[in-house]
Design a protein around this motif. Structure first.
Motif, PDB file in Angstrom:
ATOM      1  N   GLY A 163       0.943  -0.983  -0.107  1.00  0.00           N
ATOM      2  CA  GLY A 163       0.053  -0.082  -0.076  1.00  0.00           C
ATOM      3  C   GLY A 163       0.941   1.315  -0.008  1.00  0.00           C
ATOM      4  N   THR A 164       0.473   2.219   0.693  1.00  0.00           N
ATOM      5  CA  THR A 164       1.298   3.423   0.844  1.00  0.00           C
ATOM      6  C   THR A 164       2.283   3.188   1.630  1.00  0.00           C
ATOM      7  OG1 THR A 164      -0.860   4.779   1.064  1.00  0.00           O
ATOM      8  CG2 THR A 164       1.144   5.744   1.639  1.00  0.00           C
ATOM      9  N   ARG A 165       3.557   3.321   0.919  1.00  0.00           N
ATOM     10  CA  ARG A 165       5.205   2.672   1.330  1.00  0.00           C
ATOM     11  C   ARG A 165       5.443   3.463   2.576  1.00  0.00           C
ATOM     12  NH1 ARG A 165       9.009   2.920  -3.348  1.00  0.00           N
ATOM     13  NH2 ARG A 165      10.233   2.484  -1.568  1.00  0.00           N
ATOM     14  N   PRO A 166       5.638   2.872   3.635  1.00  0.00           N
ATOM     15  CA  PRO A 166       6.311   3.380   4.856  1.00  0.00           C
ATOM     16  C   PRO A 166       7.862   3.698   4.540  1.00  0.00           C
ATOM     17  CG  PRO A 166       6.204   1.274   5.459  1.00  0.00           C
ATOM     18  CD  PRO A 166       5.602   1.428   4.064  1.00  0.00           C
ATOM     19  N   LEU A 167       8.228   4.733   5.280  1.00  0.00           N
ATOM     20  CA  LEU A 167       9.634   5.086   5.437  1.00  0.00           C
ATOM     21  C   LEU A 167      10.478   3.800   6.268  1.00  0.00           C
ATOM     22  CD1 LEU A 167       9.920   8.737   5.746  1.00  0.00           C
ATOM     23  CD2 LEU A 167      10.062   7.423   3.706  1.00  0.00           C
TER      24      LEU A 167
ATOM     25  N   LEU B 224      16.724   9.811   3.799  1.00  0.00           N
ATOM     26  CA  LEU B 224      16.167   8.642   3.121  1.00  0.00           C
ATOM     27  C   LEU B 224      15.749   9.361   1.620  1.00  0.00           C
ATOM     28  CD1 LEU B 224      14.178   7.093   5.938  1.00  0.00           C
ATOM     29  CD2 LEU B 224      16.331   6.915   5.376  1.00  0.00           C
ATOM     30  N   TYR B 225      15.588   8.494   0.698  1.00  0.00           N
ATOM     31  CA  TYR B 225      15.158   8.883  -0.496  1.00  0.00           C
ATOM     32  C   TYR B 225      13.644   7.901  -0.643  1.00  0.00           C
ATOM     33  CZ  TYR B 225      19.810  10.661  -1.410  1.00  0.00           C
ATOM     34  OH  TYR B 225      20.834  11.624  -1.339  1.00  0.00           O
ATOM     35  N   HIS B 226      12.673   8.821  -1.384  1.00  0.00           N
ATOM     36  CA  HIS B 226      11.413   8.039  -1.553  1.00  0.00           C
ATOM     37  C   HIS B 226      10.867   8.635  -2.912  1.00  0.00           C
ATOM     38  CE1 HIS B 226       7.802   6.451  -0.496  1.00  0.00           C
ATOM     39  NE2 HIS B 226       8.288   6.036   0.600  1.00  0.00           N
TER      40      HIS B 226
ATOM     41  N   VAL C  66      13.764  13.586   4.255  1.00  0.00           N
ATOM     42  CA  VAL C  66      13.299  12.641   3.323  1.00  0.00           C
ATOM     43  C   VAL C  66      13.386  13.659   1.748  1.00  0.00           C
ATOM     44  CG1 VAL C  66      11.690  11.409   1.939  1.00  0.00           C
ATOM     45  CG2 VAL C  66      12.078  11.278   4.723  1.00  0.00           C
ATOM     46  N   ILE C  67      14.335  13.011   0.849  1.00  0.00           N
ATOM     47  CA  ILE C  67      14.354  13.502  -0.367  1.00  0.00           C
ATOM     48  C   ILE C  67      13.201  12.826  -1.287  1.00  0.00           C
ATOM     49  CG2 ILE C  67      15.767  14.017  -2.579  1.00  0.00           C
ATOM     50  CD1 ILE C  67      18.331  14.397  -0.641  1.00  0.00           C
ATOM     51  N   VAL C  68      12.442  13.477  -1.691  1.00  0.00           N
ATOM     52  CA  VAL C  68      11.161  13.016  -2.494  1.00  0.00           C
ATOM     53  C   VAL C  68      11.656  13.072  -3.808  1.00  0.00           C
ATOM     54  CG1 VAL C  68       8.804  12.941  -3.176  1.00  0.00           C
ATOM     55  CG2 VAL C  68       9.235  13.288  -0.808  1.00  0.00           C
ATOM     56  N   ASP C  69      11.728  12.166  -4.726  1.00  0.00           N
ATOM     57  CA  ASP C  69      12.226  12.084  -6.064  1.00  0.00           C
ATOM     58  C   ASP C  69      11.365  11.218  -6.753  1.00  0.00           C
ATOM     59  OD1 ASP C  69      13.430  12.099  -8.639  1.00  0.00           O
ATOM     60  OD2 ASP C  69      15.364  11.485  -7.641  1.00  0.00           O
ATOM     61  N   SER C  70      10.487  11.668  -7.615  1.00  0.00           N
ATOM     62  CA  SER C  70       9.394  10.798  -8.416  1.00  0.00           C
ATOM     63  C   SER C  70       9.811  10.831  -9.714  1.00  0.00           C
ATOM     64  CB  SER C  70       8.042  11.527  -8.424  1.00  0.00           C
ATOM     65  OG  SER C  70       7.935  12.849  -8.794  1.00  0.00           O
ATOM     66  N   THR C  71      10.889  11.564 -10.173  1.00  0.00           N
ATOM     67  CA  THR C  71      11.319  11.497 -11.707  1.00  0.00           C
ATOM     68  C   THR C  71      12.475  10.531 -11.989  1.00  0.00           C
ATOM     69  OG1 THR C  71      10.718  13.738 -11.601  1.00  0.00           O
ATOM     70  CG2 THR C  71      12.004  13.221 -13.565  1.00  0.00           C
ATOM     71  N   PRO C  72      12.234   9.426 -12.867  1.00  0.00           N
ATOM     72  CA  PRO C  72      13.389   8.439 -13.376  1.00  0.00           C
ATOM     73  C   PRO C  72      14.567   9.264 -13.956  1.00  0.00           C
ATOM     74  CG  PRO C  72      11.232   7.667 -14.098  1.00  0.00           C
ATOM     75  CD  PRO C  72      10.976   9.274 -13.625  1.00  0.00           C
ATOM     76  N   PRO C  73      15.659   8.631 -13.602  1.00  0.00           N
ATOM     77  CA  PRO C  73      16.927   9.245 -14.554  1.00  0.00           C
ATOM     78  C   PRO C  73      16.724   9.050 -16.134  1.00  0.00           C
ATOM     79  CG  PRO C  73      17.602   7.640 -12.881  1.00  0.00           C
ATOM     80  CD  PRO C  73      16.135   7.278 -13.093  1.00  0.00           C
TER      81      PRO C  73
ATOM     82  N   ASP D  53      18.015   5.585  -9.605  1.00  0.00           N
ATOM     83  CA  ASP D  53      18.330   6.684  -8.616  1.00  0.00           C
ATOM     84  C   ASP D  53      18.182   6.185  -7.373  1.00  0.00           C
ATOM     85  OD1 ASP D  53      15.670   7.008  -8.212  1.00  0.00           O
ATOM     86  OD2 ASP D  53      15.350   8.631  -9.529  1.00  0.00           O
ATOM     87  N   LYS D  54      18.766   6.972  -6.600  1.00  0.00           N
ATOM     88  CA  LYS D  54      18.768   6.733  -4.825  1.00  0.00           C
ATOM     89  C   LYS D  54      17.176   6.460  -4.571  1.00  0.00           C
ATOM     90  CE  LYS D  54      23.357   8.724  -3.877  1.00  0.00           C
ATOM     91  NZ  LYS D  54      23.741   9.778  -3.139  1.00  0.00           N
ATOM     92  N   ALA D  55      16.386   6.946  -4.962  1.00  0.00           N
ATOM     93  CA  ALA D  55      14.844   6.840  -4.765  1.00  0.00           C
ATOM     94  C   ALA D  55      14.485   5.578  -5.295  1.00  0.00           C
ATOM     95  CB  ALA D  55      13.973   7.912  -5.176  1.00  0.00           C
ATOM     96  N   GLY D  56      14.883   4.792  -6.063  1.00  0.00           N
ATOM     97  CA  GLY D  56      14.420   3.737  -6.639  1.00  0.00           C
ATOM     98  C   GLY D  56      13.752   3.721  -8.090  1.00  0.00           C
TER      99      GLY D  56
END
Length: 246
Positions: free
Chosen positions: A14-18, A52-54, A138-145, A219-222
């Motif tokens: 579900g909504t992923r926890p840190l 953390l990266y998410h 937390v660094i929120v990064d939703s954009t792929p490389p 990237d580090k956020a996956g």
């Protein structure tokens, strides 16, 4: 992180926890490496707070309060800073027994998180006249490389490609190069001797047949990106073309 640490790792659907739980300071019941109280300008907690990266903008943030603490707490508040601790605002309030917040970021960026607790007799920790300190960043990064893959000229069984990868939070350790011989379903991994943002690799594919080459990086956020290109048949190799290394 040691298994007996009060900063626990969470795994759920579900909504992923840190992967870390927030530090809770509740009038002497401190979970974590230190108290979350500090005078303005004295910021040791900021240096200690894990980053953390998410890749999702919505996620759960767990926290831990022991049984004694829960009986004397009325509320746990989540405080967030979007400017590296210069300004803070309370964004969520919950009961101490619920053990988690849900946070939704309006945009990608770096967010600092801290907690403030309220006891049953309305005492705040840290007090409202003291600044909170981050226990998590937390660094929120939703954009792929981005990944550009190009082929170089083939000679015999030798294959060579070049690539350019771009991302602010690129994880070069995740860079993978694979190839597939025409007519064969199996993908084989090609060696990458020097992972780099801009790089090239040559290897012996064991055949002069046409190839498909696939590169991927995260990237580090996956966030993961792949790029696939076709390589033509290898032309006749010159007599001095013997080494597989550039």
């Amino acid at each position: 992180m040691a298994s007996d640490s009060p900063l626990s790792r969470w795994r759920a659907n579900g909504t992923r926890p840190l992967a870390w739980s927030l530090v809770v300071a509740a009038l002497g019941w401190i979970w974590g490496t230190g108290e979350v109280r500090a005078e303005a300008g004295d910021r040791p907690a900021a240096a200690r707070a894990p980053t953390l990266y998410h890749k999702d903008r919505s996620f759960r943030i767990p926290f831990n309060v022991n049984e004694q603490g829960r009986s004397q707490l009325k509320e746990v508040q989540l405080w967030v800073s979007e400017d590296s601790g210069v300004h803070w605002k309370a964004t969520s309030r919950t009961r101490p027994d619920l053990g988690k917040f849900t946070f939704r970021a309006a945009q990608d960026g770096e967010y600092w998180f801290a907690v403030r607790t309220v006891t049953t007799d309305d005492r705040y920790s840290p007090p409202l006249d003291q600044a909170v300190e981050p226990s998590m960043k937390v660094i929120v990064d939703s954009t792929p490389p981005s990944l550009v893959l190009e082929a170089d000229e083939r000679r015999g069984s030798m294959a060579q490609v070049r690539w350019v990868a771009k991302d602010e939070n690129l994880d070069l350790k995740s860079l993978i190069l694979e190839y597939q011989v025409e007519g064969v379903r199996e993908w084989r991994q090609a060696p990458i001797r020097k992972p780099a943002v801009v790089g090239a690799q040559r290897w012996d594919a064991g055949t002069a047949d046409r190839l498909r080459v696939k590169a991927s990086v995260a990237d580090k956020a996956g966030n993961v990106v792949e790029s696939v290109i076709a390589l033509p048949e290898g032309s006749a190799a010159s007599p001095d073309f013997a080494s597989p290394d550039p």
